[in-house]
Design a protein around this motif. Sequence first.
Motif, PDB file in Angstrom:
ATOM      1  N   GLU A  41       0.842  -1.194   0.000  1.00  0.00           N
ATOM      2  CA  GLU A  41       0.000   0.000   0.000  1.00  0.00           C
ATOM      3  C   GLU A  41       0.877   1.244   0.000  1.00  0.00           C
ATOM      4  O   GLU A  41       2.002   1.220   0.479  1.00  0.00           O
ATOM      5  CB  GLU A  41      -0.867   0.037   1.261  1.00  0.00           C
ATOM      6  CG  GLU A  41      -1.792  -1.148   1.409  1.00  0.00           C
ATOM      7  CD  GLU A  41      -2.484  -1.141   2.749  1.00  0.00           C
ATOM      8  OE1 GLU A  41      -3.509  -0.457   2.887  1.00  0.00           O
ATOM      9  OE2 GLU A  41      -1.973  -1.817   3.659  1.00  0.00           O
ATOM     10  N   ASN A  42       0.335   2.336  -0.496  1.00  0.00           N
ATOM     11  CA  ASN A  42       0.966   3.652  -0.465  1.00  0.00           C
ATOM     12  C   ASN A  42       2.222   3.726  -1.334  1.00  0.00           C
ATOM     13  O   ASN A  42       3.215   4.316  -0.951  1.00  0.00           O
ATOM     14  CB  ASN A  42       1.282   4.063   0.981  1.00  0.00           C
ATOM     15  CG  ASN A  42       1.392   5.563   1.121  1.00  0.00           C
ATOM     16  OD1 ASN A  42       0.902   6.310   0.293  1.00  0.00           O
ATOM     17  ND2 ASN A  42       2.044   6.002   2.164  1.00  0.00           N
ATOM     18  N   HIS A  43       2.159   3.122  -2.521  1.00  0.00           N
ATOM     19  CA  HIS A  43       3.245   3.289  -3.492  1.00  0.00           C
ATOM     20  C   HIS A  43       2.885   4.447  -4.418  1.00  0.00           C
ATOM     21  O   HIS A  43       1.764   4.958  -4.388  1.00  0.00           O
ATOM     22  CB  HIS A  43       3.497   1.996  -4.272  1.00  0.00           C
ATOM     23  CG  HIS A  43       2.379   1.611  -5.184  1.00  0.00           C
ATOM     24  ND1 HIS A  43       2.255   2.100  -6.455  1.00  0.00           N
ATOM     25  CD2 HIS A  43       1.321   0.790  -4.997  1.00  0.00           C
ATOM     26  CE1 HIS A  43       1.182   1.597  -7.022  1.00  0.00           C
ATOM     27  NE2 HIS A  43       0.586   0.791  -6.141  1.00  0.00           N
ATOM     28  N   LYS A  44       3.827   4.878  -5.224  1.00  0.00           N
ATOM     29  CA  LYS A  44       3.611   6.039  -6.090  1.00  0.00           C
ATOM     30  C   LYS A  44       3.532   5.687  -7.568  1.00  0.00           C
ATOM     31  O   LYS A  44       3.486   6.567  -8.404  1.00  0.00           O
ATOM     32  CB  LYS A  44       4.728   7.073  -5.876  1.00  0.00           C
ATOM     33  CG  LYS A  44       4.835   7.561  -4.447  1.00  0.00           C
ATOM     34  CD  LYS A  44       3.558   8.231  -3.997  1.00  0.00           C
ATOM     35  CE  LYS A  44       3.648   8.659  -2.546  1.00  0.00           C
ATOM     36  NZ  LYS A  44       2.363   9.001  -2.000  1.00  0.00           N
ATOM     37  N   GLY A  45       3.520   4.400  -7.880  1.00  0.00           N
ATOM     38  CA  GLY A  45       3.358   4.010  -9.275  1.00  0.00           C
ATOM     39  C   GLY A  45       4.135   2.758  -9.634  1.00  0.00           C
ATOM     40  O   GLY A  45       5.156   2.444  -9.031  1.00  0.00           O
ATOM     41  N   LEU A  46       3.646   2.062 -10.634  1.00  0.00           N
ATOM     42  CA  LEU A  46       4.264   0.847 -11.147  1.00  0.00           C
ATOM     43  C   LEU A  46       5.302   1.232 -12.194  1.00  0.00           C
ATOM     44  O   LEU A  46       4.989   1.922 -13.161  1.00  0.00           O
ATOM     45  CB  LEU A  46       3.189  -0.057 -11.759  1.00  0.00           C
ATOM     46  CG  LEU A  46       3.635  -1.360 -12.385  1.00  0.00           C
ATOM     47  CD1 LEU A  46       4.201  -2.296 -11.323  1.00  0.00           C
ATOM     48  CD2 LEU A  46       2.474  -2.013 -13.108  1.00  0.00           C
ATOM     49  N   LEU A  47       6.547   0.799 -11.991  1.00  0.00           N
ATOM     50  CA  LEU A  47       7.617   1.100 -12.943  1.00  0.00           C
ATOM     51  C   LEU A  47       7.865  -0.048 -13.908  1.00  0.00           C
ATOM     52  O   LEU A  47       8.128   0.176 -15.085  1.00  0.00           O
ATOM     53  CB  LEU A  47       8.917   1.426 -12.198  1.00  0.00           C
ATOM     54  CG  LEU A  47       8.877   2.671 -11.318  1.00  0.00           C
ATOM     55  CD1 LEU A  47      10.166   2.792 -10.518  1.00  0.00           C
ATOM     56  CD2 LEU A  47       8.671   3.909 -12.165  1.00  0.00           C
ATOM     57  N   ALA A  48       7.810  -1.283 -13.400  1.00  0.00           N
ATOM     58  CA  ALA A  48       8.066  -2.448 -14.253  1.00  0.00           C
ATOM     59  C   ALA A  48       7.394  -3.669 -13.645  1.00  0.00           C
ATOM     60  O   ALA A  48       7.294  -3.801 -12.428  1.00  0.00           O
ATOM     61  CB  ALA A  48       9.562  -2.694 -14.377  1.00  0.00           C
ATOM     62  N   PRO A  77      -4.659   2.480  -7.679  1.00  0.00           N
ATOM     63  CA  PRO A  77      -3.717   3.609  -7.735  1.00  0.00           C
ATOM     64  C   PRO A  77      -2.607   3.593  -6.677  1.00  0.00           C
ATOM     65  O   PRO A  77      -1.485   3.985  -6.959  1.00  0.00           O
ATOM     66  CB  PRO A  77      -4.614   4.825  -7.571  1.00  0.00           C
ATOM     67  CG  PRO A  77      -5.928   4.394  -8.116  1.00  0.00           C
ATOM     68  CD  PRO A  77      -6.042   2.941  -7.744  1.00  0.00           C
ATOM     69  N   GLU A  78      -2.901   3.118  -5.461  1.00  0.00           N
ATOM     70  CA  GLU A  78      -1.875   3.097  -4.425  1.00  0.00           C
ATOM     71  C   GLU A  78      -1.741   1.742  -3.735  1.00  0.00           C
ATOM     72  O   GLU A  78      -1.112   1.636  -2.693  1.00  0.00           O
ATOM     73  CB  GLU A  78      -2.158   4.177  -3.378  1.00  0.00           C
ATOM     74  CG  GLU A  78      -1.986   5.576  -3.920  1.00  0.00           C
ATOM     75  CD  GLU A  78      -2.090   6.644  -2.853  1.00  0.00           C
ATOM     76  OE1 GLU A  78      -2.332   6.312  -1.686  1.00  0.00           O
ATOM     77  OE2 GLU A  78      -1.921   7.813  -3.199  1.00  0.00           O
TER      78      GLU A  78
END
Length: 94
Positions: A41-48, A77-78
Amino acid sequence: MARAWGNRLKRWVTATMDLPEDIMMDLPRITMVGQIHIYIENHKGLLAFSDKELRLMLKSGQLLVKGEDFVLKTILPEEILLEGKIENVLFLEE
């Protein structure tokens, strides 16, 4: 200087009001069940993403999860729920 003061204020408010640090400090909350799934939880986005790797952007740095047979069960989203055989969870600094 102002950033350090702001962090001290957040920690003081968190401790005084008995609030969860992950909310006030904008930190990720990571819950693992054995090696079979991880809920972030509370991530800022998927990079890979692949069947062997998941990389997420955090407020400061990145989170790298390595393993095998990865499947994204939930992606919001998060929040992310990842299933598979988890071998490594690493924090990468900026």
